[in-house]
Design an enzyme around this catalytic site. Structure first.
Site, PDB file in Angstrom:
ATOM      1  N   GLU A  21     -50.315 -64.927 -15.025  1.00 28.19           N
ATOM      2  CA  GLU A  21     -50.312 -65.738 -13.806  1.00 28.19           C
ATOM      3  C   GLU A  21     -49.577 -67.060 -13.975  1.00 28.19           C
ATOM      4  OE1 GLU A  21     -52.722 -63.884 -14.645  1.00 28.19           O
ATOM      5  OE2 GLU A  21     -53.239 -62.748 -12.849  1.00 28.19           O
TER       6      GLU A  21
ATOM      7  N   HIS B 142     -64.906 -62.781 -10.221  1.00 26.66           N
ATOM      8  CA  HIS B 142     -64.102 -62.405  -9.069  1.00 26.66           C
ATOM      9  C   HIS B 142     -64.652 -63.007  -7.789  1.00 26.66           C
ATOM     10  CE1 HIS B 142     -63.010 -59.316 -12.015  1.00 26.66           C
ATOM     11  NE2 HIS B 142     -61.889 -59.207 -11.351  1.00 26.66           N
TER      12      HIS B 142
END
Lengths: 474, 391
Positions: B127, B196
């Site tokens: 990322e 998450h």
């Protein structure tokens, strides 16, 4: 099954077939694995591959080809060496329980053109015109002069911080000379010479270091954190190795446009340990981005020697780990650096691929003005490198042998350079600093209401307590 | 749709976007007032284009017409993306599995087939690095849209987002712009586990140089996506994992929504309820109960998380004098905390009671469904809070 043809205009001259179906084939030679039309398996008489064999697949266009189980040929032992079509390609089997060595038997050799006395060791280098060569030398001398004087200025308290490129003048100037002005440069912070070569003026450099109104960064960054859109030199950020993915992204944009240009990014031995460096190199290879990854392996990351930074044979061997062509060059040899960058640029653009260059050199100065490297390395070592491997002296000797430079011109050059630099500093020192308003501009394209309010509040405070804010006379 | 938006008077003005030569679509305003200097540097003076929404409020009969088309929120996002990619060849998408797979939440479905592997780029799992790539691409003229498969993963990209995305325009003295959009689903889902279920708007809100918006309906999702792509600043667009399948009828005509504006969901008199993203629906559910009990809450979806639309919010507070903030962020350091501070600072004189802020607890989101449910603010809590506020 959908086939995706890459929209890029650049096709690989050699087509490496990306095989995604699984199948067992027996081969007589591994070379045929990488040809356009793989041989049929003699056992079952049918091709193990679901996909047509003719596509130059740049982005694994057959990634999603499904494979029916019956297409997998059964394992047969024909006495020939066998291989399996694993995801990623055909791999030959071996019966030996053998590990690859951690290090090669010999370190990868280092490409060098000039010896320490300026004599050519080879004819395998890229020739340089006299004008370019002389400009290279003059810029190297100028860079040395700038570094010396600005360092002194910091010591005298006139600027707050500085980084020198001592010992790396050849890397700076020779790599810049081998590039075109259209190539994007993503520097780390020891590449002021690249900017100098491209025409960024002495006064501009000084203005940035002093952070005055002449500074094109408007007083926003630390000294030596230059940036100039005009010169395609992207503003230095203090964060380590963040420029490497930037360079890959920019190369990607060049590739999209099909431009005749590449990007180059510089980083040190220390920067190669970061996650950003790894991922950027990996991705440059996958993306086939036209980027030159230039590692200045100068032996030290502040006080960390390379032996504490990595255990591989330097950075050059990592190229193969990522599927990137790489070369190791003598970073103190301007001709070697020039040749390597020249060829790398050609490869990067014409073949749309990344290239890794590891320039071995020595950080002859301290990490920055906040560092005293005699604390962690012997002064004799620093002195030896500074003298014996001085890239500027070496190049000068070659120029003299060529008859392109006279020893006497040196004093004049250095005196002139010194005067110009001192003058630039004097002027920059006297130039006023940016006004209050520049705190709030360029955070966004236009200041939003909260920033406008904050500016108003600040101005009110300054007005009310004018004496406490002598720098801002409103 | 007009009813649920409570658009009081949709004064629509054409905004000339400085980058594009194409005719600009109308920007939907939630109230009739001048556009802030930021977005329309060179707007055509006084030109007003009619729009389906405006037409709807003026003509209730035609409001019931079948104009527009129904979409799910993720489809609206995709429409916005596709329209912008069509309009401007510099727009491209970076992310994991965005290409042929079409994105984990199907936001980029079909786009790789249409625009090719280069413009819809599958990245390796890094990322920080592909966000960095987007920064580099943006500085050299592209307009990347970076997808975090889950917003939480963008924590790995924090360095690039804060130190590069947010800063390089400033530190380069305005020489380099970074017109990126960073988007992805976040928030507490259904048993996705703590990692998450992050609410990244808390962590990012301090970063100077970026803008943050949160979409909540298919309509504003598409509009915000388009506006974010057209913005010259880096914009973080927060989507919510549980809202992707919301269905709504949106206009066929092109439209863009303002990045800095809040949305009036339900005008009212008794209390100002400020919320965004998924909590908007919990608030509206509570509002139904509250209305039955005789309360008249004003519900505002703040939408713009950075900067806050203090104009709309302020006007509401001046009317109701009571504020309830309902958010999904954790109690400490969330959007609610900042909003509370901003309102106290600016509208203290108008408040009849201290601001009440309902947030999630300061805990990682547990996996078990029953536990997870009570870590997010539920409608009964909202009803109780309003009842107490309005006592």
């Amino acid at each position: 099954m959908a086939l995706y043809l890459s929209k890029s205009g650049k096709l690989l001259p050699h087509f490496k077939q990306k095989i995604c179906s699984l199948g067992m084939i027996s081969l007589s030679s591994i070379g045929s694995c990488f040809s356009q039309n793989p041989p049929l398996s003699p056992e079952d008489g049918k091709t193990p591959y679901a996909a047509p064999a003719h596509h130059p697949s740049l982005f694994a266009s057959r990634r999603f080809g499904s494979v029916k189980a019956e297409k997998l040929a059964s394992i047969t032992n024909t006495g020939d060496s066998q291989a399996l079509n694993f995801p990623g390609g055909i791999v030959k089997f071996t019966p030996e329980l053998k590990f690859l060595a951690d290090l090669p038997e010999e370190r990868i050799h280092c490409y060098r053109v000039l010896d320490e006395s300026g004599h050519l060791l080879t004819s395998d280098f890229v020739e340089i015109d006299k004008d370019i060569a002389v400009k290279m030398y003059e810029d190297m001398v100028m860079l040395q002069t700038i570094d010396t004087i600005f360092y002194e200025a910091q010591r005298q308290g006139r600027i707050s911080f500085y980084v020198t490129a001592a010992g790396e003048e050849a890397i700076n100037i020779a790599s810049a000379a081998a590039l075109s002005m259209d190539d994007f440069v993503f520097p780390q912070y020891r590449e002021a010479g690249v900017l100098l070569w491209r025409g960024f003026g002495l006064q501009d450099l000084a203005n940035q270091c002093f952070g005055n109104v002449g500074d094109n960064c408007k007083g926003r960054q630390m000294p030596a954190h230059y940036g100039s859109k005009k010169h395609n030199y992207f503003t230095v950020a203090s964060t380590v190795a963040t420029q490497i993915p930037h360079a890959v992204g920019a190369a990607y944009s060049l590739k999209m446009e099909g431009r005749d240009a590449c990007t180059i990014t510089y980083f040190g031995d220390g920067g190669t340990s970061t996650g950003d460096c790894h991922a950027a190199m990996n991705f440059a290879a996958v993306l086939e981005a036209p980027v030159i990854l230039f590692c200045r392996n100068n032996g030290w990351a502040i006080s960390t020697p390379v032996s504490d930074q990595f255990r591989s044979d330097g950075i050059v061997v990592r190229g193969q780990a990522y599927g990137i062509r790489s070369i190791r060059v003598d970073g103190n040899d301007a001709l070697a650096v020039f040749s390597a960058v020249h060829m790398a640029r050609k490869m990067a653009i014409s073949e749309s691929r990344p290239v890794l260059i590891e320039a071995l050199t020595y950080r002859a100065g301290h990490h920055s003005t906040s560092d005293d490297s005699s604390k962690y390395r012997p002064i004799e070592e620093i002195e030896w490198w500074r003298a014996a491997q001085d890239p500027v002296a070496r190049f000068r000797k070659w120029l003299e042998i060529q008859g392109w430079w006279r020893c006497e011109s040196d004093t004049e050059l250095r005196d002139r350079a010194r005067q110009e630099v001192l003058n630039a500093i004097l002027v920059a020192e006297k130039t006023e600093k940016p006004g209050l308003g520049e705190i709030f501009t360029d955070v966004y394209d236009f200041p939003p209401s909260n920033l406008r309010d904050q500016e108003k509040s600040l101005r009110q405070t300054v007005e009310r307590h004018q004496r406490d804010y002598p720098h801002f006379q409103l | 749709m007009a009813a649920s938006f409570g658009v009081s008077s949709a004064a629509v003005q054409a905004v000339k976007s400085s980058a594009s030569p194409l005719p600009s679509p109308p920007v939907i305003r939630s109230e009739a007032r001048p556009i802030s200097g930021r977005i329309n540097r060179s707007r055509k003076a006084g030109k007003i284009a009619t729009h389906a929404v405006a037409a709807r409020t003026e003509n209730p009969a035609s409001a019931a017409s079948k104009t527009g088309h129904e979409v799910l929120l993720f489809e609206a996002l995709r429409e916005g993306l596709e329209e912008e990619m069509e309009r401007d060849p510099r727009v491209c998408i970076f992310g994991e599995d965005v290409g042929h797979y079409g994105g984990s939440y199907k936001v980029s479905k079909g786009l790789a087939e249409k625009y090719g592997d280069l413009r819809v780029l599958d990245t390796p799992i890094a990322e920080n690095s592909f966000t960095g790539m987007a920064v580099g691409a943006a500085m050299t003229g592209l307009r990347p849209v970076v997808e975090g498969m889950n917003m939480g993963f963008l924590l790995l990209a924090f360095n690039q987002i804060s130190d590069n995305c947010g800063m390089l325009h400033y530190t380069s003295g305005g020489q380099f712009t970074i017109p990126t959009v960073i988007r992805g689903p976040g928030g507490v889902g259904r048993q996705l586990g703590a990692e998450h279920s992050q609410r990244l708007e808390s962590y990012f809100q301090s970063i100077p140089g970026i803008q943050m918006v949160a979409c909540s309906t298919p309509y504003n999702a598409k509009g915000l996506m388009k506006a974010a792509i057209r913005s010259e600043n880096p914009v973080v667009l927060f989507e919510h994992v549980l809202l992707y399948n919301l269905k709504e009828r949106i206009p066929d005509e092109e439209y863009v929504v303002s990045l800095e504006e809040a949305e009036m969901v339900r005008p009212g008199k008794h209390v100002t309820i400020l919320t965004y993203s998924r909590m908007r629906y919990h608030v509206m559910q509570a509002a139904k109960t509250l209305v039955n009990k005789g309360y008249d809450p004003e519900v505002i979806d703040i939408r713009s998380l950075k900067p806050f639309d203090l104009h709309t919010i302020g006007n509401s507070i001046k009317k109701t004098h009571k504020v309830l903030i309902v958010e999904e962020c954790m109690r400490t350091g969330g959007i609610g905390a900042s909003l509370t501070a901003a309102i106290n600072e600016n509208f203290n004189d108008y408040l009849d009671a201290p601001i009440v802020c309902l947030s999630s607890q300061d805990v990682p989101t547990p996996y078990a469904g029953t536990l997870e449910e009570v870590t997010v603010v539920q409608p009964p809590q909202i009803v109780t809070a309003v009842e107490q506020l309005c006592r």
